[in-house]
Design an enzyme around this catalytic site. Structure first.
Site, PDB file in Angstrom:
ATOM      1  N   ASP A 104       2.439 -39.777  47.524  1.00 59.10           N
ATOM      2  CA  ASP A 104       1.306 -38.893  46.953  1.00 59.10           C
ATOM      3  C   ASP A 104       1.051 -37.781  47.629  1.00 59.10           C
ATOM      4  O   ASP A 104       1.052 -37.910  49.136  1.00 59.10           O
ATOM      5  CB  ASP A 104       0.339 -39.754  46.233  1.00 59.10           C
ATOM      6  CG  ASP A 104      -0.218 -38.977  44.990  1.00 59.10           C
ATOM      7  OD1 ASP A 104      -1.314 -39.380  44.637  1.00 59.10           O
ATOM      8  OD2 ASP A 104       0.336 -37.969  44.490  1.00 59.10           O
ATOM      9  N   GLN A 201      -0.215 -31.034  34.293  1.00 59.11           N
ATOM     10  CA  GLN A 201      -1.338 -31.341  34.405  1.00 59.11           C
ATOM     11  C   GLN A 201      -1.771 -30.655  33.093  1.00 59.11           C
ATOM     12  O   GLN A 201      -0.931 -30.525  31.991  1.00 59.11           O
ATOM     13  CB  GLN A 201      -2.297 -30.543  35.282  1.00 59.11           C
ATOM     14  CG  GLN A 201      -2.331 -31.255  36.728  1.00 59.11           C
ATOM     15  CD  GLN A 201      -2.570 -32.646  36.846  1.00 59.11           C
ATOM     16  OE1 GLN A 201      -3.610 -32.917  36.024  1.00 59.11           O
ATOM     17  NE2 GLN A 201      -2.229 -33.443  37.815  1.00 59.11           N
ATOM     18  N   GLY A 228      -3.234 -36.334  35.859  1.00 56.33           N
ATOM     19  CA  GLY A 228      -4.557 -36.118  35.134  1.00 56.33           C
ATOM     20  C   GLY A 228      -4.633 -37.183  33.963  1.00 56.33           C
ATOM     21  O   GLY A 228      -5.333 -36.836  33.055  1.00 56.33           O
ATOM     22  N   ASP A 278       2.735 -46.555  38.980  1.00 60.97           N
ATOM     23  CA  ASP A 278       1.971 -47.082  40.399  1.00 60.97           C
ATOM     24  C   ASP A 278       0.525 -47.588  39.960  1.00 60.97           C
ATOM     25  O   ASP A 278       0.222 -46.761  39.031  1.00 60.97           O
ATOM     26  CB  ASP A 278       1.924 -46.038  41.313  1.00 60.97           C
ATOM     27  CG  ASP A 278       0.834 -45.022  41.347  1.00 60.97           C
ATOM     28  OD1 ASP A 278       0.664 -44.175  40.583  1.00 60.97           O
ATOM     29  OD2 ASP A 278      -0.448 -45.535  41.990  1.00 60.97           O
ATOM     30  N   CYS A 316       6.252 -70.224  37.782  1.00 60.58           N
ATOM     31  CA  CYS A 316       6.138 -68.635  38.526  1.00 60.58           C
ATOM     32  C   CYS A 316       6.696 -69.222  39.866  1.00 60.58           C
ATOM     33  O   CYS A 316       6.324 -70.233  40.493  1.00 60.58           O
ATOM     34  CB  CYS A 316       4.858 -68.132  38.644  1.00 60.58           C
ATOM     35  SG  CYS A 316       5.017 -66.900  39.957  1.00 60.58           S
ATOM     36  N   CYS A 318       6.394 -67.730  42.919  1.00 61.96           N
ATOM     37  CA  CYS A 318       5.906 -67.245  43.831  1.00 61.96           C
ATOM     38  C   CYS A 318       5.192 -68.299  44.835  1.00 61.96           C
ATOM     39  O   CYS A 318       4.976 -69.474  44.385  1.00 61.96           O
ATOM     40  CB  CYS A 318       4.593 -66.012  43.643  1.00 61.96           C
ATOM     41  SG  CYS A 318       3.124 -66.701  43.563  1.00 61.96           S
ATOM     42  N   CYS A 321       2.088 -70.274  43.417  1.00 61.72           N
ATOM     43  CA  CYS A 321       2.534 -71.110  42.194  1.00 61.72           C
ATOM     44  C   CYS A 321       3.090 -72.133  42.582  1.00 61.72           C
ATOM     45  O   CYS A 321       3.118 -73.513  42.048  1.00 61.72           O
ATOM     46  CB  CYS A 321       3.008 -70.285  41.172  1.00 61.72           C
ATOM     47  SG  CYS A 321       1.834 -69.178  40.531  1.00 61.72           S
ATOM     48  N   HIS A 347       1.107 -63.369  44.274  1.00 61.76           N
ATOM     49  CA  HIS A 347       1.243 -63.697  42.625  1.00 61.76           C
ATOM     50  C   HIS A 347       1.284 -62.545  41.673  1.00 61.76           C
ATOM     51  O   HIS A 347       2.148 -62.394  40.845  1.00 61.76           O
ATOM     52  CB  HIS A 347       0.379 -64.771  42.270  1.00 61.76           C
ATOM     53  CG  HIS A 347       0.538 -65.074  40.732  1.00 61.76           C
ATOM     54  ND1 HIS A 347       1.252 -66.056  40.186  1.00 61.76           N
ATOM     55  CD2 HIS A 347      -0.208 -64.479  39.798  1.00 61.76           C
ATOM     56  CE1 HIS A 347       1.249 -65.759  38.879  1.00 61.76           C
ATOM     57  NE2 HIS A 347       0.306 -65.062  38.586  1.00 61.76           N
TER      58      HIS A 347
HETATM   59  C1  LIG Z   1      -5.556 -44.353  39.328  1.00 59.09           C
HETATM   60  N1  LIG Z   1      -5.288 -43.391  38.263  1.00 59.09           N
HETATM   61  C2  LIG Z   1      -4.855 -42.340  38.702  1.00 59.09           C
HETATM   62  N2  LIG Z   1      -4.088 -42.200  39.828  1.00 59.09           N
HETATM   63  C3  LIG Z   1      -3.779 -40.916  39.892  1.00 59.09           C
HETATM   64  C4  LIG Z   1      -3.171 -40.262  40.838  1.00 59.09           C
HETATM   65  C5  LIG Z   1      -2.653 -40.980  42.520  1.00 59.09           C
HETATM   66  C6  LIG Z   1      -3.495 -41.613  42.873  1.00 59.09           C
HETATM   67  C7  LIG Z   1      -2.862 -42.379  44.339  1.00 59.09           C
HETATM   68  O1  LIG Z   1      -3.917 -43.106  44.892  1.00 59.09           O
HETATM   69  C8  LIG Z   1      -3.673 -44.281  45.554  1.00 59.09           C
HETATM   70  O2  LIG Z   1      -4.062 -45.233  44.737  1.00 59.09           O
HETATM   71  C9  LIG Z   1      -5.567 -45.339  44.806  1.00 59.09           C
HETATM   72  C10 LIG Z   1      -2.201 -44.364  45.244  1.00 59.09           C
HETATM   73  O3  LIG Z   1      -1.688 -43.769  46.466  1.00 59.09           O
HETATM   74  C11 LIG Z   1      -0.686 -44.743  46.956  1.00 59.09           C
HETATM   75  C12 LIG Z   1      -1.856 -43.247  43.970  1.00 59.09           C
HETATM   76  O4  LIG Z   1      -0.559 -42.535  44.063  1.00 59.09           O
HETATM   77  C13 LIG Z   1      -2.657 -38.974  41.000  1.00 59.09           C
HETATM   78  N3  LIG Z   1      -2.088 -38.124  41.787  1.00 59.09           N
HETATM   79  C14 LIG Z   1      -1.875 -37.025  42.127  1.00 59.09           C
HETATM   80  N4  LIG Z   1      -1.284 -36.182  42.821  1.00 59.09           N
HETATM   81  N5  LIG Z   1      -2.149 -36.177  40.503  1.00 59.09           N
HETATM   82  C15 LIG Z   1      -2.680 -36.803  39.466  1.00 59.09           C
HETATM   83  O5  LIG Z   1      -2.997 -36.168  38.707  1.00 59.09           O
HETATM   84  C16 LIG Z   1      -3.038 -38.178  39.546  1.00 59.09           C
HETATM   85  C17 LIG Z   1      -3.669 -38.782  38.502  1.00 59.09           C
HETATM   86  C18 LIG Z   1      -4.054 -40.136  38.745  1.00 59.09           C
HETATM   87  N6  LIG Z   1      -4.706 -41.143  37.987  1.00 59.09           N
HETATM   88 ZN   LIG Z   2       2.707 -67.281  40.975  1.00 62.23          ZN
END
Ligand SMILES: CNc1nc2c(CC[C@H]3O[C@@H](OC)[C@H](OC)[C@@H]3O)c3nc(N)[nH]c(=O)c3cc2[nH]1
Ligand SMILES: [Zn+2]
Length: 373
Positions: A104, A201, A228, A278, A316, A318, A321, A347
């Site tokens: 990211d 966005q 967003g 993710d 499962c 894993c 389990c 898990h």
């Molecule tokens: C949870 N909701 C959410 N996450 C978001 C993330 C990743 C958070 C990033 O933070 C880490 O997780 C905590 C991860 O990074 C490994 C993830 O990619 C976003 N990243 C960008 N660049 N732009 C967005 O509009 C955006 C919106 C989100 N809404």
């Molecule tokens: Zn399991």
């Protein structure tokens, strides 16, 4: 059967067989070919923010079926530093993960983690939440950091518009993201098998989402993320945006919904045309004692499990389990033993990957899949 082939993901093709269902005509299953291997979509990407999927060895993550994991520019630029990771051979080597990595771009974390920050046209100036030292993240520096990390899929530097936002706030935020996307695209070093995704966005306003998509499509990214969302708007509003936003993006390129989500969120988003996800839920909630099972979420700390000699899920595969009981997991999590976090995480990651596998199979067989969860 509609054969839709993806345009070049630099040197490679992404073949996608989109079976047009009556109800889920937007759901699609496919493969993204990259320099570090294939990604089967719809795909769930475990979050490995600081160069590790917490409580998991990379080879264990691989056994769950994950094709790709996430890293984070913001955390890694603070510690150990992008130049150091580059000098040490890049993030793949550093963390011993040879498959695809998506990083990211850091904008989201700056806003949620750093103290004192200033947003300017140039970029975001902020003080590290670790030692207060001053940093600047810009489209150029974020793109360079991701290059130094060696990530397979680089995210454009955007501003995640908070929810709720007025139309005017969302408009100026989206326009800033469009200007930053142009600079991110210019700073990207295009190589075979590597790609850069733009992030649209526009909050919940469909004309802003359209304008954001048009601005980014002009830059011809290898894929597009819908940003967003999953920022507190709730599932109903998120689905309202997803009822039209994926259709604004090129059908033949990957679509990534950032930060999502629970199994029901993922199913609803796949039905609306999303390919990649993710979310910290399986890892973070696993460490907090929540296990996802076909019977629903099990809060293993509940005393009703203290003498339960059965596994979380009898079928499962894993290690939690196969070799342990709920009573043992209950005990480990209660006494905060590290093995508790490991087994619960393993898990949950296996559960999420099995969900994605079943969704891909149902799509490939042209079957409906809204009841899976
Ligand atoms: C949870 N909701 C959410 N996450 C978001 C993330 C990743 C958070 C990033 O933070 C880490 O997780 C905590 C991860 O990074 C490994 C993830 O990619 C976003 N990243 C960008 N660049 N732009 C967005 O509009 C955006 C919106 C989100 N809404
Ligand atoms: Zn399991």
């Amino acid at each position: 059967e509609k054969e839709v082939s993806i345009t070049k993901f630099p040197a490679d093709e992404r073949k996608i067989i989109a079976k047009a269902h009556d109800k889920y005509k937007k759901a699609r299953a496919g493969i993204i070919n990259t320099r570090h291997g294939q990604i089967h979509t719809p795909a769930f990407m475990p979050v490995g923010t600081k160069g590790t999927v917490k409580a998991m060895l990379p080879e264990s993550v691989q056994t769950t079926g994950a094709d790709i994991i996430l890293g984070n520019t913001y955390h890694l630029m603070l510690q150990p530093g992008a130049k150091r990771v580059f000098k040490l051979g890049g993030l793949h080597k550093f963390m011993n993960w040879s498959k695809p990595l998506l990083t990211d771009s850091g904008g989201f974390q700056v806003m949620s983690l750093s103290k004192l920050r200033k947003i300017t046209e140039e970029g975001v100036i902020f003080n590290s939440h670790i030692d207060g030292s001053k940093f600047m993240l810009s489209p150029e520096s974020s793109t360079e950091i991701q290059y130094l990390l060696g990530s397979t899929i680089t995210m454009a530097f955007d501003e995640c518009t908070p929810y709720p936002s007025t139309y005017e706030q969302a408009k100026s935020s989206m326009e800033l993201t469009s200007r930053w996307a142009k600079r991110s695209r210019k700073a990207f070093y295009s190589r075979d098998g590597y790609g850069q995704f733009g992030i649209i966005q526009g909050s919940i306003y469909n004309d802003l989402r359209l304008k954001s998509a048009l601005d980014l499509i002009e830059l011809d990214f290898e894929g597009y993320a819908i940003g967003g969302l999953a920022v507190g708007e709730g599932q109903e509003l998120m689905f309202k945006v997803l009822d039209y936003a994926p259709d604004l993006l090129p059908i033949n390129k990957p679509r990534y919904l950032m930060g999502v989500g629970k199994p029901a969120d993922i199913i609803g988003a796949v039905q609306r045309g999303i390919d990649m996800f993710d979310c910290v839920i399986p890892t973070r909630s696993g460490r907090n004692g929540q296990a996802f099972t076909k019977y629903g979420v099990v809060n293993i700390r509940n005393s009703k499990y203290k003498e339960d000699n059965t596994p979380l899920e009898e079928d499962c595969l894993c290690p939690a389990c196969k070799n342990y009981t709920k009573a043992y997991l209950h005990y480990l999590v209660k006494v905060k033993e590290i093995l508790g976090a490991m087994l619960m995480t393993w898990h949950n990651l296996m559960y999420f990957q099995k969900l994605m596998l079943r969704i891909r199979e149902y799509i490939a067989q042209g079957k409906d899949f809204d009841f899976i969860s």
